[in-house]
Motif scaffolding. Sequence first.
Motif, PDB file in Angstrom:
ATOM      1  N   ASP A   1       0.857  -1.174   0.000  1.00 35.81           N
ATOM      2  CA  ASP A   1       0.000   0.000   0.000  1.00 35.81           C
ATOM      3  C   ASP A   1       0.901   1.234   0.000  1.00 35.81           C
ATOM      4  N   PRO A   2       0.923   1.997  -1.099  1.00 33.83           N
ATOM      5  CA  PRO A   2       1.823   3.154  -1.150  1.00 33.83           C
ATOM      6  C   PRO A   2       1.466   4.241  -0.143  1.00 33.83           C
ATOM      7  N   TRP A   3       0.241   4.242   0.348  1.00 33.83           N
ATOM      8  CA  TRP A   3      -0.179   5.262   1.314  1.00 33.83           C
ATOM      9  C   TRP A   3       0.281   4.940   2.723  1.00 33.83           C
ATOM     10  N   LEU A   4       0.876   3.767   2.919  1.00 36.61           N
ATOM     11  CA  LEU A   4       1.383   3.380   4.232  1.00 36.61           C
ATOM     12  C   LEU A   4       2.604   4.199   4.619  1.00 36.61           C
ATOM     13  N   GLY A   5       3.298   4.723   3.629  1.00 34.60           N
ATOM     14  CA  GLY A   5       4.470   5.562   3.884  1.00 34.60           C
ATOM     15  C   GLY A   5       5.714   4.960   3.272  1.00 34.60           C
ATOM     16  N   PRO A   6       6.633   5.805   2.838  1.00 36.69           N
ATOM     17  CA  PRO A   6       7.825   5.291   2.164  1.00 36.69           C
ATOM     18  C   PRO A   6       8.750   4.494   3.076  1.00 36.69           C
TER      19      PRO A   6
ATOM     20  N   GLU B   1       6.869 -15.428 -13.278  1.00 39.39           N
ATOM     21  CA  GLU B   1       5.877 -14.346 -13.254  1.00 39.39           C
ATOM     22  C   GLU B   1       6.186 -13.407 -12.094  1.00 39.39           C
ATOM     23  N   ILE B   2       6.307 -12.136 -12.393  1.00 36.89           N
ATOM     24  CA  ILE B   2       6.476 -11.132 -11.344  1.00 36.89           C
ATOM     25  C   ILE B   2       5.253 -10.237 -11.392  1.00 36.89           C
ATOM     26  N   THR B   3       4.457 -10.276 -10.331  1.00 36.31           N
ATOM     27  CA  THR B   3       3.205  -9.523 -10.280  1.00 36.31           C
ATOM     28  C   THR B   3       3.256  -8.546  -9.112  1.00 36.31           C
ATOM     29  N   THR B   4       2.832  -7.331  -9.378  1.00 32.21           N
ATOM     30  CA  THR B   4       2.753  -6.320  -8.335  1.00 32.21           C
ATOM     31  C   THR B   4       1.291  -5.970  -8.116  1.00 32.21           C
ATOM     32  N   LYS B   5       0.861  -6.047  -6.868  1.00 38.02           N
ATOM     33  CA  LYS B   5      -0.514  -5.695  -6.530  1.00 38.02           C
ATOM     34  C   LYS B   5      -0.475  -4.485  -5.597  1.00 38.02           C
ATOM     35  N   ILE B   6      -1.027  -3.390  -6.047  1.00 38.22           N
ATOM     36  CA  ILE B   6      -1.052  -2.172  -5.244  1.00 38.22           C
ATOM     37  C   ILE B   6      -2.402  -2.103  -4.548  1.00 38.22           C
ATOM     38  N   LYS B   7      -2.364  -1.993  -3.238  1.00 33.83           N
ATOM     39  CA  LYS B   7      -3.587  -2.001  -2.422  1.00 33.83           C
ATOM     40  C   LYS B   7      -3.855  -0.621  -1.839  1.00 33.83           C
TER      41      LYS B   7
END
Length: 138
Positions: free
Chosen positions: A52-57, A83-89
Amino acid sequence: MATSTERFARIVYKNWPSNVFNPLTRVINKRMWRWTSGVTLKPTAKILVEFDPWLGPEKTISCRNTVRMFANQKARKTNPKCEITTKIKNDRSEPIINIEYTDGERLIFKSAHLHELEIMERYMKKCAEKDPEIKLPL
């Protein structure tokens, strides 16, 4: 009169984090380079990265940097079928790296409090157990 690049350099170095020139940081960077230069995806079938990008860097940086190391061209050439998969939550959940090997075994990292170096060391040691041809850096 100073050129635009000189002015830019003064601004950057004035605002540069103080830990960049820390000797410990240099040691960690050298170790990171050693571990990441030999990244292989041979025994790996899938890599799923959730964050979750909103969690903080400060909590997601290790997860994002690890994905970047797995996804570079040199690593991808070792196993193009991986397979490299990125899931943004958007649910404030902890960043997770879920690695599945070709034999079905899974390795899960909860990377909020891990450094990229720790993740890469554990991943590469597990890969070396599965494939004896893989050489680990000293």
